[in-house]
Write an enzyme that holds these catalytic residues in place. Structure first.
Site, PDB file in Angstrom:
ATOM      1  N   HIS A 100     -56.342  17.283   6.046  1.00 24.99           N
ATOM      2  CA  HIS A 100     -55.267  18.287   5.991  1.00 24.99           C
ATOM      3  C   HIS A 100     -54.069  17.815   6.805  1.00 24.99           C
ATOM      4  CE1 HIS A 100     -57.248  21.579   3.949  1.00 24.99           C
ATOM      5  NE2 HIS A 100     -58.207  21.707   4.842  1.00 24.99           N
TER       6      HIS A 100
ATOM      7  N   HIS B 171     -62.440  16.207   7.266  1.00 23.73           N
ATOM      8  CA  HIS B 171     -61.785  17.266   6.483  1.00 23.73           C
ATOM      9  C   HIS B 171     -60.472  17.707   7.140  1.00 23.73           C
ATOM     10  CE1 HIS B 171     -62.035  20.943   3.815  1.00 23.73           C
ATOM     11  NE2 HIS B 171     -61.236  21.390   4.758  1.00 23.73           N
ATOM     12  N   GLU B 172     -60.549  18.031   8.423  1.00 22.82           N
ATOM     13  CA  GLU B 172     -59.343  18.510   9.107  1.00 22.82           C
ATOM     14  C   GLU B 172     -58.313  17.388   9.250  1.00 22.82           C
ATOM     15  OE1 GLU B 172     -58.819  21.580   9.431  1.00 22.82           O
ATOM     16  OE2 GLU B 172     -60.878  22.224   9.043  1.00 22.82           O
TER      17      GLU B 172
ATOM     18  N   LYS C 232     -45.808  51.564   9.989  1.00 24.04           N
ATOM     19  CA  LYS C 232     -45.488  52.765   9.226  1.00 24.04           C
ATOM     20  C   LYS C 232     -45.729  54.031  10.045  1.00 24.04           C
ATOM     21  CE  LYS C 232     -48.344  51.541   5.956  1.00 24.04           C
ATOM     22  NZ  LYS C 232     -48.736  50.225   6.499  1.00 24.04           N
TER      23      LYS C 232
END
Ligand code: ADP
Ligand code: MG
Ligand code: ZN
Length: 629
Positions: free
Chosen positions: A455, A451-452, A232
């Site tokens: 995913h 966990h990964e 902007k």
């Protein structure tokens, strides 16, 4: 924070007022001490030398000097005798008389007049000094003087244009002369639509007469709306560069001050300067700092102050009209247009709103081209691929990645920037710096690895999952213990329910793996859960994807680029409850689906996790191989 009465403590407005009062009191106190010191200095160095600058001699010496004829003239006072005598210290030929003073004998010297007459000294008597006069001179005068300055300063400050005394009423805007602006629209990528809308402004700045002749309403204010880093500020400056007019850059927060009237004075000063330099563009970044809706509840600083500043701004905008020959265009930027005061958005003020959004694939390609001009890319560097793997990145992010890539190349003493450098730079920008020094215990590492892997596997297993590029259990900044990087092959604007559900399953895949393997869950998934819940909620309230609630938009969210902004939901309490239930159902379903997928491919999950624990980082191919084996 432990507190017995959270209510008073959580009231930000009260806190602000207290703060304000404290600051004002501090100001008053320090002013008082400054005045005291000032008074003392005044007496010590101005008043005293003014009154007593003569050489003081003992009375006896005075008498001797009368006899020897050295005294020229005296003025007799009750307490002091002052006068002129010949200079006995200097032996020079010219007899410059020097002033002297001596303390008179109490009760007076009866023979003094006689002796003076005899020596032929000119003498006179001083009017007895009135104690009131002395007091006035020593205390009231300086006090009045200092008070006067204070009063003047304060009044000026309140009225604005203080300039002379402390400069508080001066605008802090930086002026860039037309010839000094070095950006044009050539330097802005992926904002073609915004640029199209701004071209009219350029035309007006260049030929205001032709606009006036046709009787068209002169544009005055342009509001650039968009998330941070989308360019902007750059666009505003480039507009000035294209039109070759002066550019005044300032930020809304510079007008927010403690004293009523200071902000307004700065606004006035800014526009005065701009009018002098016209044609010009005045750019106010983060205008929400002053333009916040007056109906809002929580404000920083005084309300009067804000209101005066805003009113002054409105008055200045309204006041442009007269000078058609020397146009001043005001541009402002915000990422929260919904909190702006409606008065600002009225016709004739910021009636033009230009949305600047995060760039799409072509936009990103343009931006990457612009920013890679300055660096040396390898011959086989694929800019298109670079653009493809950076969805959601703003112009500022991309500029940052390019810069990081160049640093990476420099660090390995490379000759040019390769695709590998670029990919490493993405990771660095996305996930923060690697924190290799951070130690996780084995249990933690194993949990993160499962966990990964979860995913990654779910992402490969669901039909619409984005390809997995990389899985890592190297802890990074921003609190992430590991991450799975998916790189979409294209930008998506329309997503089907199936695709969204797949995304949910991938998000929940990490937690699902922990559940499947350990039958217990950790805190490591809170961010996943939050994102999944948000997405599910939008599916229900915005996209009409719940049969139960039907194709009705319940959300009042207006600006979609504002991820996680305060969005209201328009619904009755029963509907709200139903929404919650639907959100819960959708999330739970996908969570169970992810668990099922992982149970079905438990071997792959184990293999992948094992590999991750060994190498810490694996790429997408390895994930697919783990499944194939
Ligand atoms: P905003 O004002 O929207 O927060 P800025 O204009 O300050 O964003 O952008 C910061 C920097 O990021 C710019 O100076 C420029 O280097 C880069 N940038 C941002 N958007 C773009 C764009 N559309 N094209 C080229 N560079 C951009
Ligand atoms: Mg900016
Ligand atoms: Zn996760």
């Amino acid at each position: 924070m432990a507190t017995t009465n959270p209510k008073t403590n959580n009231d930000p407005e009260k806190d602000n007022k207290d703060e304000l009062r404290k600051r004002q009191m501090n100001f008053g106190l320090s002013y008082f001490f400054a005045a005291l010191i000032g008074m003392w200095l005044f007496q010590q160095f101005i008043l005293t030398p003014l009154l007593i600058q003569e050489m003081e001699i003992p009375y006896s010496e005075f008498k001797t000097k009368i006899k020897s004829g050295e005294i020229i003239e005296v003025t007799l006072g009750d307490e002091r005798i002052i006068g002129l005598m010949k200079d006995s210290t200097s032996s020079s030929a010219q007899d410059q008389p020097v002033a002297f003073t001596t303390v008179a004998v109490p009760g007076g010297d009866p023979t003094l007049i006689e002796e003076l007459d005899k020596a032929g000294v000119k003498y006179g008597v001083r009017e007895p000094a009135s104690p009131i006069g002395n007091f006035l001179l020593a205390y009231i005068l300086p006090l009045a003087f200092i008070g006067g300055i204070w009063y003047l300063g304060y009044r000026q400050m309140a009225r604005g244009g203080l300039g002379g005394v402390m400069g508080v009423g001066k605008s802090k805007a930086t002026e860039v002369k037309p010839e000094e602006i070095n950006v044009t629209y050539q330097d802005v990528g992926g904002a073609d639509e915004a640029i199209e809308e701004l071209r009219e402004i350029i035309q007006f700045l260049k030929q205001p007469e032709s606009f006036a002749k046709l009787g068209g309403r002169i544009p005055k204010g342009v509001l650039l709306v968009g998330p941070p880093g989308t360019g902007k500020t750059l666009l505003a400056k480039a507009t000035a560069g294209e039109a070759r007019v002066a550019f005044f850059e300032t930020s809304g927060s510079e007008f927010v001050e403690m004293f009523v009237g200071v902000g307004a004075a700065r606004v006035r000063d800014l526009f005065e300067q701009a009018r002098k330099a016209a044609p010009a563009i005045v750019f106010i970044d983060e205008i929400d700092a002053i333009g916040q809706s007056r109906a809002g509840a929580v404000r920083l600083g005084g309300n009067d102050e804000r209101e005066q500043t805003l009113n002054q701004l409105l008055a200045e905008i309204d006041g442009f009209r007269s000078d058609a020959g020397k146009p001043v265009i005001i541009m402002a930027a915000t990422n929260r247009p919904e909190i702006l005061d409606p008065a600002l958005l009225r016709a004739g003020r910021f009636d033009r709103q230009v949305t600047v959004s995060a760039p799409d694939l072509t936009g990103r390609l343009q931006i990457l081209r612009i920013h890679s001009k300055k660096i040396k890319l390898a011959a086989d560097f694929d800019l298109e691929r670079a653009a493809r793997i950076t969805p959601g990145f703003t112009g500022a992010d991309l500029a940052n990645v390019i810069n990081e890539a160049a640093l990476m190349a420099a660090r390995r003493n490379g000759n040019d920037v390769t695709m590998t450098d670029f990919e490493a730079a993405i990771e660095r920008v996305v996930a923060g710096l690697e924190k290799k020094s951070r130690v996780m215990n084995d249990q933690e590492r194993t949990t993160v690895a499962y966990h990964e892997s979860g995913h990654a596997l779910v992402a490969v297993l669901v039909p619409h999952g984005d390809p997995v590029a990389k899985v890592s259990i190297v802890p990074r900044g921003r609190g992430a213990l590991g991450y799975t990087l998916q790189m979409p092959t294209e930008d998506r604007y329309l997503l089907t329910r199936d695709e969204l559900e797949d995304r949910l399953a991938v998000m929940l895949g990490g937690r699902a793996a922990e559940q499947v393997i350990f039958n217990k869950i950790s805190t490591g998934a809170s961010d996943d859960i939050k994102r999944a819940t948000e997405l599910a909620r939008r599916m229900v309230t915005e996209f009409g994807m719940s049969e139960k609630l039907g194709t009705v938009a319940y959300s009042t969210r207006q600006y979609q680029f504002l991820e996680g902004s305060e969005d209201g939901v328009n619904a009755s309490p029963e509907t709200l409850k139903a929404i919650d239930e639907e959100v819960q159902r959708i999330v739970t379903e996908q969570y169970q689906r992810a668990q099922q997928l992982l149970r079905d491919h438990r071997d792959a999950l184990e293999r992948l996790t094992h590999q991750l624990l060994v190498t810490e980082t694996i790429d997408g191919t390895a994930v697919r191989q783990a499944l194939a084996a």
